[in-house]
Write a protein that holds these residues in place. Structure first.
Motif, PDB file in Angstrom:
ATOM      1  N   ASN A 115     -70.223  59.929  41.778  1.00 48.27           N
ATOM      2  CA  ASN A 115     -70.495  58.452  42.146  1.00 48.27           C
ATOM      3  C   ASN A 115     -69.808  58.274  42.123  1.00 48.27           C
ATOM      4  O   ASN A 115     -69.635  57.319  44.140  1.00 48.27           O
ATOM      5  N   GLU A 116     -68.390  58.396  42.345  1.00 54.74           N
ATOM      6  CA  GLU A 116     -66.993  57.951  43.203  1.00 54.74           C
ATOM      7  C   GLU A 116     -66.764  58.573  44.077  1.00 54.74           C
ATOM      8  O   GLU A 116     -66.545  57.660  45.538  1.00 54.74           O
ATOM      9  N   LEU A 117     -66.955  59.739  44.956  1.00 54.51           N
ATOM     10  CA  LEU A 117     -67.528  60.708  45.839  1.00 54.51           C
ATOM     11  C   LEU A 117     -68.323  59.991  46.775  1.00 54.51           C
ATOM     12  O   LEU A 117     -67.309  59.527  48.123  1.00 54.51           O
ATOM     13  N   LEU A 118     -69.323  59.651  46.365  1.00 51.96           N
ATOM     14  CA  LEU A 118     -70.443  59.035  47.295  1.00 51.96           C
ATOM     15  C   LEU A 118     -69.906  57.153  47.670  1.00 51.96           C
ATOM     16  O   LEU A 118     -70.063  57.423  48.841  1.00 51.96           O
ATOM     17  N   ASN A 119     -69.577  56.661  47.010  1.00 51.27           N
ATOM     18  CA  ASN A 119     -68.619  55.801  47.336  1.00 51.27           C
ATOM     19  C   ASN A 119     -67.525  55.636  47.776  1.00 51.27           C
ATOM     20  O   ASN A 119     -67.479  54.911  49.057  1.00 51.27           O
ATOM     21  N   MET A 120     -66.630  56.603  48.076  1.00 54.67           N
ATOM     22  CA  MET A 120     -65.513  56.844  48.816  1.00 54.67           C
ATOM     23  C   MET A 120     -65.766  57.167  50.041  1.00 54.67           C
ATOM     24  O   MET A 120     -64.843  56.595  50.764  1.00 54.67           O
ATOM     25  N   ILE A 121     -67.300  58.462  50.385  1.00 64.13           N
ATOM     26  CA  ILE A 121     -67.047  58.523  51.511  1.00 64.13           C
ATOM     27  C   ILE A 121     -67.746  57.108  51.944  1.00 64.13           C
ATOM     28  O   ILE A 121     -68.098  57.009  53.732  1.00 64.13           O
TER      29      ILE A 121
END
Ligand code: FES
Length: 136
Positions: A4-10
């Motif tokens: 989830n953190e990754l998708l938000n960062m992307i």
């Protein structure tokens, strides 16, 4: 959690810079301690994310079956003719990028497309010129 953190960062990177560069993907992989292949995989999975720089406006025409059956291909051909580019390309001045995408949730208005975040439905080839001319 990291996903989830990754998708938000992307998504943040895409919103800030219009695309997600290799360098940005490498930074995210390092920060989240994930293999860069995972970051690349998530970035390229979603059609609204891009790894290459995009034009000021992004046209995403739906290529899914309901739109296809309602002459979506003719609308796509009209966009190609109007802009002189094919799906996956950007106009030379950077005004438009043109992409094909899966269903955008506007099947009741098929054929449909997104220009940036706005949905245009019940399209015909004749409507394309006027719609595109409304963008700077
Ligand atoms: S199939 Fe085209 S918007 Fe759903």
């Amino acid at each position: 959690m990291e996903r989830n953190e990754l998708l938000n960062m992307i998504k943040e990177e895409q919103a800030k810079n219009g695309s997600v560069s290799e360098g940005a993907m490498a930074d995210m992989a390092q920060i989240l301690q994930l293999p860069i292949g995972d970051v690349y995989g998530v970035t390229t999975f979603y059609s609204f994310l891009s790894t290459k720089p995009m034009g000021r406006h992004v046209i995403r025409i739906c290529k899914s079956v309901p739109c296809f059956l309602q002459d979506g291909a003719m609308v796509a051909a009209a966009i190609e003719k109007e802009l002189g580019i094919s799906p996956g390309e950007t106009t030379s001045g950077g005004r438009f990028s043109f992409e094909l995408t899966n269903c955008i949730g506007a099947c009741d208005q098929a054929p449909a497309m997104l220009v940036d975040d706005e949905v245009y439905g019940d399209l015909t080839p004749e409507k394309i010129g006027e719609i595109l001319n409304s963008f700077d």
